[in-house]
Design a protein around this motif. Structure first.
Motif, PDB file in Angstrom:
ATOM      1  N   TRP A  33      -7.038  -2.195  10.453  1.00 48.74           N
ATOM      2  CA  TRP A  33      -7.980  -1.858  11.515  1.00 48.74           C
ATOM      3  C   TRP A  33      -8.145  -0.348  11.638  1.00 48.74           C
ATOM      4  CZ3 TRP A  33     -11.257  -5.216  13.034  1.00 48.74           C
ATOM      5  CH2 TRP A  33     -12.010  -5.002  14.188  1.00 48.74           C
ATOM      6  N   ILE A  34      -7.048   0.388  11.458  1.00 46.48           N
ATOM      7  CA  ILE A  34      -7.136   1.853  11.485  1.00 46.48           C
ATOM      8  C   ILE A  34      -8.055   2.320  10.359  1.00 46.48           C
ATOM      9  CG2 ILE A  34      -5.865   4.012  11.116  1.00 46.48           C
ATOM     10  CD1 ILE A  34      -3.460   2.785  12.447  1.00 46.48           C
ATOM     11  N   ILE A  35      -7.780   1.802   9.139  1.00 50.91           N
ATOM     12  CA  ILE A  35      -8.573   2.238   7.983  1.00 50.91           C
ATOM     13  C   ILE A  35     -10.045   1.879   8.179  1.00 50.91           C
ATOM     14  CG2 ILE A  35      -8.912   1.916   5.493  1.00 50.91           C
ATOM     15  CD1 ILE A  35      -5.831   1.423   5.357  1.00 50.91           C
ATOM     16  N   ALA A  36     -10.293   0.645   8.651  1.00 52.12           N
ATOM     17  CA  ALA A  36     -11.674   0.207   8.842  1.00 52.12           C
ATOM     18  C   ALA A  36     -12.377   1.050   9.907  1.00 52.12           C
ATOM     19  CB  ALA A  36     -11.698  -1.271   9.229  1.00 52.12           C
ATOM     20  N   THR A  37     -11.667   1.306  11.018  1.00 55.66           N
ATOM     21  CA  THR A  37     -12.288   2.072  12.104  1.00 55.66           C
ATOM     22  C   THR A  37     -12.700   3.464  11.628  1.00 55.66           C
ATOM     23  OG1 THR A  37     -10.916   0.864  13.665  1.00 55.66           O
ATOM     24  CG2 THR A  37     -11.982   2.849  14.489  1.00 55.66           C
ATOM     25  N   GLY A  38     -11.934   4.017  10.680  1.00 55.04           N
ATOM     26  CA  GLY A  38     -12.279   5.336  10.153  1.00 55.04           C
ATOM     27  C   GLY A  38     -13.651   5.373   9.503  1.00 55.04           C
ATOM     28  N   THR A 260       2.425  20.312  13.325  1.00 58.13           N
ATOM     29  CA  THR A 260       2.183  19.280  12.323  1.00 58.13           C
ATOM     30  C   THR A 260       1.096  18.331  12.809  1.00 58.13           C
ATOM     31  OG1 THR A 260       4.022  18.076  13.272  1.00 58.13           O
ATOM     32  CG2 THR A 260       4.491  19.377  11.320  1.00 58.13           C
ATOM     33  N   ALA A 261       0.761  17.355  11.956  1.00 61.92           N
ATOM     34  CA  ALA A 261      -0.353  16.465  12.283  1.00 61.92           C
ATOM     35  C   ALA A 261      -0.078  15.506  13.455  1.00 61.92           C
ATOM     36  CB  ALA A 261      -0.773  15.690  11.041  1.00 61.92           C
ATOM     37  N   PRO A 262       1.141  14.928  13.580  1.00 62.81           N
ATOM     38  CA  PRO A 262       1.314  13.930  14.660  1.00 62.81           C
ATOM     39  C   PRO A 262       0.950  14.405  16.057  1.00 62.81           C
ATOM     40  CG  PRO A 262       3.121  13.771  13.135  1.00 62.81           C
ATOM     41  CD  PRO A 262       2.327  14.964  12.710  1.00 62.81           C
ATOM     42  N   PRO A 263       1.350  15.618  16.490  1.00 64.02           N
ATOM     43  CA  PRO A 263       0.892  16.016  17.828  1.00 64.02           C
ATOM     44  C   PRO A 263      -0.593  16.346  17.874  1.00 64.02           C
ATOM     45  CG  PRO A 263       2.421  17.637  16.939  1.00 64.02           C
ATOM     46  CD  PRO A 263       2.295  16.571  15.923  1.00 64.02           C
ATOM     47  N   PHE A 264      -1.176  16.600  16.693  1.00 67.05           N
ATOM     48  CA  PHE A 264      -2.578  17.009  16.684  1.00 67.05           C
ATOM     49  C   PHE A 264      -3.536  15.819  16.738  1.00 67.05           C
ATOM     50  CE2 PHE A 264      -6.495  18.047  14.332  1.00 67.05           C
ATOM     51  CZ  PHE A 264      -6.967  19.071  15.133  1.00 67.05           C
ATOM     52  N   ILE A 265      -3.221  14.779  15.956  1.00 61.25           N
ATOM     53  CA  ILE A 265      -4.158  13.646  15.825  1.00 61.25           C
ATOM     54  C   ILE A 265      -4.537  13.022  17.178  1.00 61.25           C
ATOM     55  CG2 ILE A 265      -4.408  11.306  14.889  1.00 61.25           C
ATOM     56  CD1 ILE A 265      -2.921  12.314  12.388  1.00 61.25           C
ATOM     57  N   LYS A 274     -13.690  10.015  23.690  1.00 64.17           N
ATOM     58  CA  LYS A 274     -12.756   9.805  22.592  1.00 64.17           C
ATOM     59  C   LYS A 274     -13.503   9.334  21.342  1.00 64.17           C
ATOM     60  CE  LYS A 274      -8.293   9.348  21.463  1.00 64.17           C
ATOM     61  NZ  LYS A 274      -7.275  10.372  21.634  1.00 64.17           N
ATOM     62  N   ASP A 275     -13.285  10.051  20.251  1.00 61.73           N
ATOM     63  CA  ASP A 275     -13.951   9.722  18.996  1.00 61.73           C
ATOM     64  C   ASP A 275     -12.994   8.896  18.139  1.00 61.73           C
ATOM     65  OD1 ASP A 275     -15.374   9.608  16.696  1.00 61.73           O
ATOM     66  OD2 ASP A 275     -15.783  11.755  16.555  1.00 61.73           O
ATOM     67  N   TRP A 276     -12.968   7.570  18.337  1.00 63.28           N
ATOM     68  CA  TRP A 276     -12.002   6.718  17.637  1.00 63.28           C
ATOM     69  C   TRP A 276     -12.153   6.737  16.122  1.00 63.28           C
ATOM     70  CZ3 TRP A 276      -7.603   5.692  19.551  1.00 63.28           C
ATOM     71  CH2 TRP A 276      -7.447   5.567  20.942  1.00 63.28           C
ATOM     72  N   PRO A 277     -13.380   6.717  15.577  1.00 60.76           N
ATOM     73  CA  PRO A 277     -13.461   6.808  14.110  1.00 60.76           C
ATOM     74  C   PRO A 277     -12.804   8.072  13.555  1.00 60.76           C
ATOM     75  CG  PRO A 277     -15.536   6.045  14.992  1.00 60.76           C
ATOM     76  CD  PRO A 277     -14.692   6.421  16.174  1.00 60.76           C
ATOM     77  N   ALA A 278     -12.948   9.199  14.236  1.00 59.82           N
ATOM     78  CA  ALA A 278     -12.319  10.435  13.762  1.00 59.82           C
ATOM     79  C   ALA A 278     -10.799  10.331  13.851  1.00 59.82           C
ATOM     80  CB  ALA A 278     -12.819  11.630  14.566  1.00 59.82           C
ATOM     81  N   VAL A 279     -10.284   9.764  14.961  1.00 59.47           N
ATOM     82  CA  VAL A 279      -8.843   9.578  15.113  1.00 59.47           C
ATOM     83  C   VAL A 279      -8.320   8.678  13.992  1.00 59.47           C
ATOM     84  CG1 VAL A 279      -7.042   8.604  16.586  1.00 59.47           C
ATOM     85  CG2 VAL A 279      -8.908   9.902  17.610  1.00 59.47           C
ATOM     86  N   ALA A 280      -9.053   7.585  13.743  1.00 62.04           N
ATOM     87  CA  ALA A 280      -8.636   6.641  12.707  1.00 62.04           C
ATOM     88  C   ALA A 280      -8.690   7.290  11.327  1.00 62.04           C
ATOM     89  CB  ALA A 280      -9.527   5.400  12.740  1.00 62.04           C
ATOM     90  N   ALA A 281      -9.707   8.122  11.097  1.00 63.90           N
ATOM     91  CA  ALA A 281      -9.810   8.828   9.818  1.00 63.90           C
ATOM     92  C   ALA A 281      -8.610   9.753   9.636  1.00 63.90           C
ATOM     93  CB  ALA A 281     -11.114   9.623   9.757  1.00 63.90           C
ATOM     94  N   GLY A 282      -8.265  10.474  10.700  1.00 62.80           N
ATOM     95  CA  GLY A 282      -7.106  11.366  10.633  1.00 62.80           C
ATOM     96  C   GLY A 282      -5.832  10.595  10.364  1.00 62.80           C
TER      97      GLY A 282
ATOM     98  N   LEU B 135       4.200   4.966   9.266  1.00 64.71           N
ATOM     99  CA  LEU B 135       3.257   5.765  10.033  1.00 64.71           C
ATOM    100  C   LEU B 135       3.937   6.355  11.262  1.00 64.71           C
ATOM    101  CD1 LEU B 135       0.378   6.700  10.070  1.00 64.71           C
ATOM    102  CD2 LEU B 135      -0.268   4.592  11.194  1.00 64.71           C
ATOM    103  N   SER B 136       3.498   7.541  11.602  1.00 62.12           N
ATOM    104  CA  SER B 136       4.058   8.250  12.738  1.00 62.12           C
ATOM    105  C   SER B 136       3.920   7.430  14.023  1.00 62.12           C
ATOM    106  CB  SER B 136       3.328   9.577  12.892  1.00 62.12           C
ATOM    107  OG  SER B 136       3.439  10.035  14.191  1.00 62.12           O
ATOM    108  N   PRO B 137       5.027   7.259  14.777  1.00 63.41           N
ATOM    109  CA  PRO B 137       4.936   6.495  16.026  1.00 63.41           C
ATOM    110  C   PRO B 137       3.911   7.083  16.996  1.00 63.41           C
ATOM    111  CG  PRO B 137       7.219   6.881  15.455  1.00 63.41           C
ATOM    112  CD  PRO B 137       6.413   7.672  14.485  1.00 63.41           C
ATOM    113  N   ALA B 138       3.791   8.405  17.005  1.00 69.43           N
ATOM    114  CA  ALA B 138       2.836   9.021  17.925  1.00 69.43           C
ATOM    115  C   ALA B 138       1.407   8.631  17.545  1.00 69.43           C
ATOM    116  CB  ALA B 138       2.997  10.541  17.912  1.00 69.43           C
ATOM    117  N   VAL B 139       1.117   8.695  16.241  1.00 71.81           N
ATOM    118  CA  VAL B 139      -0.229   8.365  15.776  1.00 71.81           C
ATOM    119  C   VAL B 139      -0.509   6.882  15.998  1.00 71.81           C
ATOM    120  CG1 VAL B 139      -1.727   8.316  13.758  1.00 71.81           C
ATOM    121  CG2 VAL B 139      -0.188  10.241  14.098  1.00 71.81           C
ATOM    122  N   VAL B 140       0.504   6.051  15.672  1.00 76.03           N
ATOM    123  CA  VAL B 140       0.347   4.616  15.864  1.00 76.03           C
ATOM    124  C   VAL B 140       0.189   4.277  17.343  1.00 76.03           C
ATOM    125  CG1 VAL B 140       1.574   2.444  15.763  1.00 76.03           C
ATOM    126  CG2 VAL B 140       1.480   3.889  13.754  1.00 76.03           C
TER     127      VAL B 140
END
Lengths: 312, 315
Positions: A33-38, A260-265, A274-282, B135-140
């Motif tokens: 679902w994440i990949i598809a939403t992207g 790093t990416a986790p706090p950024f995404i 909220k732009d869910w496709p962009a979040v999912a792409a990230g 996958l990162s728990p925060a992102v998930v």
């Protein structure tokens, strides 16, 4: 075909297989679902009922990598017709691209810090695990427990003193600081796992090597390391995953330079809401390298974890 | 020739180093191998811990560095232990901990047991099952808020599809009763593979010969499971529980992204509460005392547990 009393029957295998495959499919759905939403347009991403078949678009990815602003008539005239495909996608939504987003550098930070800390962690962890496995280290059990105990502290609990300490050393919001921090966090896991793997290698192998005139170091890297390679590989994957995914320290101790990416995404938002496709792409891009790495090392991961071969 | 001179000098030095290394006693090698690890852990883990303990007896506030730092003795500890809100937080954490461990051990062990039946393609499916924990728990967590959306969320849609309820009628992260379950579901989805992998390692470590011997003795499959499989996989299972227990006691990233501790304080786990005290209210001294209490709790529980684990291993 060889017959063995411990070999499960064909029927058992079928039932086990079906149950596992069923679980795997269910567990995969959120990831798919994440990949598809992207690849969905914003409208498709929030459609009800949720759409499974849709027209794919790269809008999410364009939005992920660019900063945009709502275009006024004047801006559109000034910018002229769109020259690139991503420019075109942005224009269709009535926005113009104002520059690249910060996602690229955040991702690079994750790469540097994740791989750097994994390498360091494996180096130190293998050495320590070997020593704990083979030598009489005074207070061995206490030291092992001490190493594990460092994992028990909530990251938030040590974040303030680490912040103050890093500031004095000039390590605050730097790659080196985060690499050292993640190495320390992961060492407990790597020492514990690796000690288990090395314990399973018969000590006779090394004794034979020592009798043949190898030094301790030679015995370590010519006999023990190859034997423990699968264990080291799987431990490395675990360390990489933890460093790659770490969020609490990253969000509290980094801001601009080494974030790093986790706090950024999760902070990605669109021009309107909220732009869910962009979040999912990230999230997709962030996930792929680790997934590829895992698939490549699949055999090592599984055999490494199962490491029963030497015991026979 | 100067080059040769350099080479022979280099060779001599190398020989010297090699001789010195060869001459090292095992004891010295052991220390050389362990020292970097211990040093790094002291610098990055223990030193900050001692600092935290020191701060816990003061009224220091990191956002007011110019204020006089006063030594307040045990006042921070008294205030924390008599605060009913903190006990609510502890309860929420215990609830989360128990449910996630029970579910993950049950599902994880079952999966490992099934995979160990060695059906065709079990390697591939094991790899697929492992993906969520990559996958990162925060992102998930952030993305699960999307799945949990009333009406448009996939999770709500699926639940509605099977129960016939209106997908807009319930909000997994907005409802005080559902939010604690929402975090358990997401955590179980993520971390069951971790337990599964360790269990699989345990199951595969059991030599076939033991089962063969049991077959010879006409032990039933059921009996073999309880007298061979479970006891021999138990140390691995316990190790998995130890790691999951510690990890989830510290749980921050997944839940903070998923619910942010809300609604109300229903999913405010200790780490989230601690973060609020330390980095939003900036009560550094107070939150340091809080951190020490948490650490003592988890350290105490874990040391008892590790003792039990060692007993099981020795059997």
């Amino acid at each position: 075909m060889s017959f063995s009393v411990t070999e499960p029957s064909v029927r058992t295998k079928w039932i086990a297989g079906l149950l596992v495959v069923g679980y795997a499919i269910v567990t995969l759905i959120p990831l798919l679902w994440i990949i598809a939403t992207g690849f969905k347009s914003p409208a498709d991403s929030i459609a009800y009922p949720p759409v499974v078949v849709f027209e794919p678009t790269l809008e999410g990815y364009v939005n992920l990598f660019t900063d945009r602003t709502r275009a006024t008539e004047g801006m559109l005239e000034e910018a002229g017709p769109p020259t690139t495909w991503y420019e075109e996608i942005a224009r269709e939504r009535g926005t113009v691209i104002t520059g690249p987003s910060r996602y690229g550098e955040r991702f690079l930070n994750s790469v540097i810090i994740g791989f750097g800390s994994t390498a360091l962690c494996m180096l130190l962890g293998t050495m320590a695990a070997y020593a704990f496995s083979r030598f009489k280290v005074p207070l061995k059990d206490d030291l092992l427990f001490f190493i594990l105990s460092t994992r028990m502290m909530p990251p938030i609990a040590v974040a303030i003193p680490i912040f103050l300490m890093f500031r004095n050393l000039g390590l605050n919001d730097t790659h080196l600081g985060m690499i050292l921090l993640y190495t320390a966090v992961n060492l407990s896991l790597s020492v514990w796992l690796l000690k288990g793997f090395i314990d399973e290698i018969p000590i006779e192998y090394e004794e034979a090597a020592l009798i043949d005139g190898y030094t301790r170091f030679q015995a370590f890297y010519k006999v023990v390391l190859p034997q423990a390679a699968t264990g080291i590989a799987s431990t490395a994957i675990f360390c990489l995953i933890f460093a790659w995914n770490e969020y609490a320290f990253a969000v509290l101790l980094t801001s601009g330079n080494a974030q790093t990416a986790p706090p950024f995404i999760p902070t990605i938002i669109g021009v309107a809401g909220k732009d869910w496709p962009a979040v999912a792409a990230g999230a997709t891009i962030f996930l792929v390298p680790v997934m590829v790495f895992t698939i490549l090392l699949r055999k090592h991961l599984l055999r490494g974890i199962t490491f029963g071969a030497v015991r026979k | 020739m100067p080059n040769q001179a350099i080479e022979s000098a280099a060779k001599k030095t190398l020989d010297g180093v090699a001789r010195r290394i060869r001459g090292l006693s095992d004891r010295t090698i052991a220390w050389i191998f362990v020292a970097p690890t211990i040093f790094l852990l002291l610098a990055v883990n223990i030193f900050p811990l001692i600092w935290t303990i020191r701060l816990s007896f003061t009224n220091f506030r990191v956002n007011r560095p110019n204020n006089d730092v006063e030594w307040v003795g045990l006042r921070n500890y008294e205030r924390i232990l008599s605060d009913p809100d903190i006990w609510n937080t502890m309860q929420a954490t215990a609830h989360f901990l128990i449910w996630t461990i029970v579910l993950q051990v049950l599902i994880g062990f079952t999966l490992a047991y099934l995979i160990n039946k060695k059906f065709k393609g079990n390697d591939l499916w094991t790899t697929i099952i492992v993906f969520p924990m990559m996958l990162s728990p925060a992102v998930v967590g952030n993305f699960w808020t999307f799945l949990y959306q009333p009406q448009i969320g996939l999770f709500n849609y699926v639940v509605a599809f099977f129960t016939g309820a209106d997908p807009a009628s319930f909000s997994m992260i907005g409802d005080v009763h559902l939010a604690p379950r929402a975090i358990v579901i997401a955590d179980t989805w993520m971390w069951t593979p971790f337990v599964m992998l360790i269990c699989l390692a345990g199951l595969r470590s059991i030599p076939d010969s033991i089962y063969e011997a049991a077959e010879c003795d006409r032990a039933s499959k059921w009996r073999q499971f309880w007298t061979i499989t479970i006891p021999m996989a138990l140390p691995f299972l316990m190790l998995a529980v130890l790691f999951r227990g510690i990890e989830n006691f510290k749980m921050f990233d997944l839940v903070v992204q998923l619910t942010g501790g809300g609604p109300g304080n229903t999913t405010t786990l200790t780490s989230i509460d601690l973060k609020r005290e330390a980095f939003e209210r900036w009560r550094t001294g107070y939150s340091s005392a809080y951190a020490v209490i948490l650490f003592v709790t988890v350290f105490g529980l874990a040391s008892i547990y590790v003792k039990a684990l060692n007993k099981v291993k020795e059997r």
